[in-house]
Design a protein around this motif. Sequence first.
Motif, PDB file in Angstrom:
ATOM      1  N   ALA A   6       0.845  -1.207   0.000  1.00  0.00           N
ATOM      2  CA  ALA A   6       0.000   0.000   0.000  1.00  0.00           C
ATOM      3  C   ALA A   6       0.875   1.250   0.000  1.00  0.00           C
ATOM      4  CB  ALA A   6      -0.923  -0.010   1.215  1.00  0.00           C
ATOM      5  N   ASP A   7       1.968   1.205   0.733  1.00  0.00           N
ATOM      6  CA  ASP A   7       2.867   2.369   0.741  1.00  0.00           C
ATOM      7  C   ASP A   7       3.442   2.626  -0.649  1.00  0.00           C
ATOM      8  OD1 ASP A   7       3.056   3.371   3.529  1.00  0.00           O
ATOM      9  OD2 ASP A   7       3.665   1.314   3.938  1.00  0.00           O
ATOM     10  N   ILE A  62       2.076   1.762  -3.598  1.00  0.00           N
ATOM     11  CA  ILE A  62       1.077   2.244  -4.564  1.00  0.00           C
ATOM     12  C   ILE A  62       0.761   3.711  -4.295  1.00  0.00           C
ATOM     13  CG2 ILE A  62      -1.060   1.593  -3.355  1.00  0.00           C
ATOM     14  CD1 ILE A  62      -0.445   1.229  -7.123  1.00  0.00           C
ATOM     15  N   TRP A  63       0.746   4.094  -3.029  1.00  0.00           N
ATOM     16  CA  TRP A  63       0.513   5.512  -2.733  1.00  0.00           C
ATOM     17  C   TRP A  63       1.701   6.354  -3.226  1.00  0.00           C
ATOM     18  CZ3 TRP A  63      -2.254   9.467  -2.611  1.00  0.00           C
ATOM     19  CH2 TRP A  63      -1.831  10.656  -2.005  1.00  0.00           C
ATOM     20  N   LEU A 105       3.713   5.636  -5.652  1.00  0.00           N
ATOM     21  CA  LEU A 105       3.667   5.662  -7.117  1.00  0.00           C
ATOM     22  C   LEU A 105       2.595   6.641  -7.608  1.00  0.00           C
ATOM     23  CD1 LEU A 105       4.578   4.416  -9.829  1.00  0.00           C
ATOM     24  CD2 LEU A 105       2.883   2.608  -9.464  1.00  0.00           C
TER      25      LEU A 105
END
Lengths: 67, 149
Positions: free
Chosen positions: A23-24, A26-27, A29
């Motif tokens: 999740a870190d 994708i955020w 990115l």
Amino acid sequence: MLLFRSEEHVERSGTPAGAFMSADQIWGLADAWYHDRDDPQWRRRNLEESQKVFDDLGLKGDFWNLG
Amino acid sequence: MDTAGVNQVRLHVLRTAMDGHGVPSASQTATALGIGEEQAVEGYRQLAEGHVYVLEPGDPTRLRMANPFSAVPTAHEVKARGKTFFGNCIWDACGIVSLLGGTGEVRTQCPDCGDPMTLAMADRKLIRKEGVVHFSVPSAHLWDDIIFT
């Protein structure tokens, strides 16, 4: 690109093999990719610039190779 | 259409979506910008060709994606600035939050079990996170079939 509960849920769903990111990541990115999209001077990144965004997030290897 | 004109079309589409009014048709963009509809269609074509936006299949007057926004409802709902938006995927849904200032929520469901899942951001920091993101398509092929991707 989908958010699953866990890697086990990906396998159980029968989704074709691919690659994971956190999740870190994708955020990170998404924020790098889109934060300035409404700037009138915005232009699409070239291949090297795009690859650097992936590299900086630790997304390295054949799967994340944009070339 | 020259580069400046295409950029004007790009920004109008993006800002309309950012304001919560959805992704405009070429007709709506033409009216707003005071240009001919055929010029707006040409702008949409060039933006799609440049992998900036994505045309609705079979309809050059409409966009399916004004990245990061989806023109149609998806499983990736975004709450930001008191409004609801839809992203094309989890990447784009997070991108909407980023574009709108870095505070908001992305709500989706696990494609396997259907459990609701939320990512939340405040001041460009991820403050609620769960799950893992899965990419089926290698990065070099993301645009081969972008609607599938």
